[in-house]
Design an enzyme around this catalytic site. Structure first.
Site, mmCIF file in Angstrom:
data_model
loop_
_atom_site.group_PDB
_atom_site.id
_atom_site.type_symbol
_atom_site.label_atom_id
_atom_site.label_comp_id
_atom_site.label_asym_id
_atom_site.label_seq_id
_atom_site.Cartn_x
_atom_site.Cartn_y
_atom_site.Cartn_z
ATOM 1 N N SER A 106 0.832 -1.206 0.000
ATOM 2 C CA SER A 106 0.000 0.000 0.000
ATOM 3 C C SER A 106 0.865 1.254 0.000
ATOM 4 O O SER A 106 0.597 2.206 -0.743
ATOM 5 C CB SER A 106 -0.937 0.006 1.209
ATOM 6 O OG SER A 106 -1.868 -1.039 1.093
ATOM 7 N N CYS A 159 -20.914 -8.465 3.093
ATOM 8 C CA CYS A 159 -20.734 -8.755 4.504
ATOM 9 C C CYS A 159 -19.296 -9.094 4.849
ATOM 10 O O CYS A 159 -18.894 -8.986 5.991
ATOM 11 C CB CYS A 159 -21.649 -9.889 4.942
ATOM 12 S SG CYS A 159 -23.281 -9.271 5.320
#
Lengths: 394, 153
Positions: free
Chosen positions: A70, A323
């Protein structure tokens, strides 16, 4: 446990653990210190840099160590944007199914005045090089396209895209987090200017990664405060982690072709087995995909309950359902390849590793079949589909 | 730390009252596939007592567990009492749900209420064509509110 979530993270290799522990125990000096203990740490750091560079056909000075993929993505994109801005170029081209480390950085740049074009990834999950070419304008500062997708595993035509960028004088970055250590990469041959990688995806430790930046490309700092990493990334270097990453990468590259050959066969068996489940579909191109990656949608069920029941049966996998992604929408990758919400919620990603056996593959197929059938047994959507009240999508 | 309480996992792994009642006196369905959760409740009512209840659910672990627990809480109870079932009661009976899964208990409460309303409509002779009543007056996205941290990869 059958671990089939290697795209999320991998188990550290014994050799990488050994390097990490031995560096922590014996080479704990600060690489910036002048005395012997510090210089030994500096040597370990530079050995690691050479090993990492060699793994992707780069020069050691072109490797910048970071805290992971990242950070490398953020720094690569931010740097290219700054270079572009100085020349009045404020257009960036990317794709709809990049990792959020890329997409969120681009969002931020948009708020700072950049224009971003996100290319379509089509139903097979592949970028078309001609569409990259067509999107490039005189304003384009950067093209950033991931090497292999983290969810559906599709491998992009990186070399062709890189060649186009080079011909048009545009910087090219690739988020290669899922590819490094798994696919052959040569930054020169592949025409790559900037590349991001993460150690824990190739059996190295978490919290370590690297950014390759072709020499001559001036990087913008994300972290200020010291002269480490040629002044481009402040902070005392994570020597044990970096050393362990180098060990893991060297090992991964050495075993790459054999591993790819074996895993591709097992992957294809898994795909064939799961395809027997009615109203299911493979996500992403069947052949231009990572040897480790299988990703399916099963109509009429939801992914989280599928994962929990597979966990009960000793299988660790992941899903792109809302979810499990934790947002309102299911995976942006599945939506980008044209899966509608209803079926994207019922997705399953299996990412296998070298430790998997043929028996494990058969066990997975059998158990996914059973669990999907069980969940469909009391799904009101499935009932409506079967009774013809709703039309099947898959 | 486990994702869910033992009770949630028990009701998820061994859901009570799963299935369909063909000659149900009240049927309710809430949620939508786009959001990833649909619950359907079937009630058998005799002398204002809920004598049988079954459910079907498309959804995550907590959605299945919430449906199961909700059916347990109303089975054998008078209609008037079932009408007062709250999502909080469902969640508490499950020893709690993670914050971002509370909407599953809301969905269970709404599914029961929807089935009870269907029963009352039928009692009043306002039988609607078809076997079920989907609560179309509800904002479909109301229960679509998962808000966990994005999974890190």
């Amino acid at each position: 446990m059958i671990y089939a979530d290697n795209a999320a993270t991998t188990k550290m290799s014994e050799a990488a653990i050994h390097t990490m522990v031995s560096l922590a125990q014996e080479t704990w000096g600060n690489p910036s210190s002048l005395y012997t203990a510090g210089q030994r740490a500096k040597e370990a750091l530079e050995e690691a840099r050479s090993a990492v560079a060699a793994a992707i056909g780069a020069e050691p000075r072109e490797i910048l160590f970071t805290s992971g993929g990242s950070e490398a993505d953020n720094q690569a994109i931010r740097s290219a944007a700054e270079l572009g801005r100085k020349k009045g170029k404020t257009h960036i081209i990317s794709t709809a199914f990049e990792h959020h480390a890329v997409l969120h950085t681009l969002k931020k740049l948009e708020s700072e005045g950049f224009t971003v074009t996100l290319l379509p990834v089509h139903e097979n999950g592949l970028i078309v090089p001609e569409e990259v070419e067509a999107a490039i304008t005189d304003e384009t500062a950067l093209v950033t396209v991931m090497f292999a997708n983290n969810e559906i595993g599709t491998i992009q035509p990186i070399r062709e895209i890189g060649a186009i960028c080079r011909a048009r004088g545009v910087l090219f970055h690739t988020d290669a987090v899922q590819a490094v250590g798994h696919l052959p990469i040569d930054v020169m041959l592949d025409n790559i200017d900037l590349l991001s990688a993460s150690a824990h995806k190739f059996h190295g430790p978490k919290g370590v990664g690297f950014l390759y930046a072709r020499k001559g490309i001036r990087l913008t700092n994300l972290i200020e405060g010291g002269a480490q990493e040629r002044g481009r990334r402040a902070g005392t270097e994570n020597v044990p982690g970096i050393g362990a990453m180098a060990t893991a990468l060297t090992e991964a590259v050495a075993g790459m072709s054999e591993s790819a050959k074996r895993l591709s066969v097992l992957r294809d068996r898994l795909i064939a087995g799961l395809s027997e489940i009615p109203h299911s579909a493979l996500n992403g191109d069947a052949t231009k995909r990572l040897p480790s990656n299988v990703n399916f949608c099963f109509e009429g069920i939801e992914g989280e309950s599928l994962l929990l029941l597979l966990d009960d049966r000793g299988i660790a996998a992941s899903s792109g359902s809302a979810c499990t992604s934790g947002s309102l929408d299911p995976s942006h990758v599945l939506l980008a390849i044209g899966r509608v919400h209803d079926v994207a919620h019922g997705s399953l990603r299996l990412s296998i590793g070298d430790d998997i056996t043929e028996a494990d593959i058969e066990y997975i197929i059998q158990n996914v079949k059973e669990v999907v059938s069980y969940l469909r047994g009391f799904s009101p959507i499935w009932r409506d589909l079967v009774n013809g009240k709703k039309a099947f999508i898959l | 730390m486990a994702l869910y309480s033992e009770k949630v996992m028990d009701h998820f792994r061994n859901p009570r009252n799963v299935g369909v009642i063909e000659d149900a006196d009240g049927v309710g369905e809430v949620g939508n596939a786009k959001c990833g959760d649909i619950m359907k409740m079937y009630l058998k009512i005799d002398n204002d007592i809920i004598t049988d209840v079954k459910f079907e659910t498309f959804g995550c672990g907590s959605a299945i567990a919430s449906s199961s627990m909700a059916t347990e809480l109303i089975k054998g109870k008078p209609v008037s009492e079932a009408m007062t079932l709250t999502n909080k009661a469902v969640a508490e009976a499950l020893d709690g749900l993670p914050d971002y899964k509370m909407h599953c208990s809301v969905l269970a409460e709404e599914a029961i209420r929807s089935a009870l309303k269907d029963y009352e409509r039928k009692q009043r002779g306002e039988d609607v064509p078809g076997e079920e009543q989907h609560d179309e007056d509800k904002d479909e996205n109301r229960f679509c509110c998962c808000a966990a941290d994005t999974a890190g990869e």
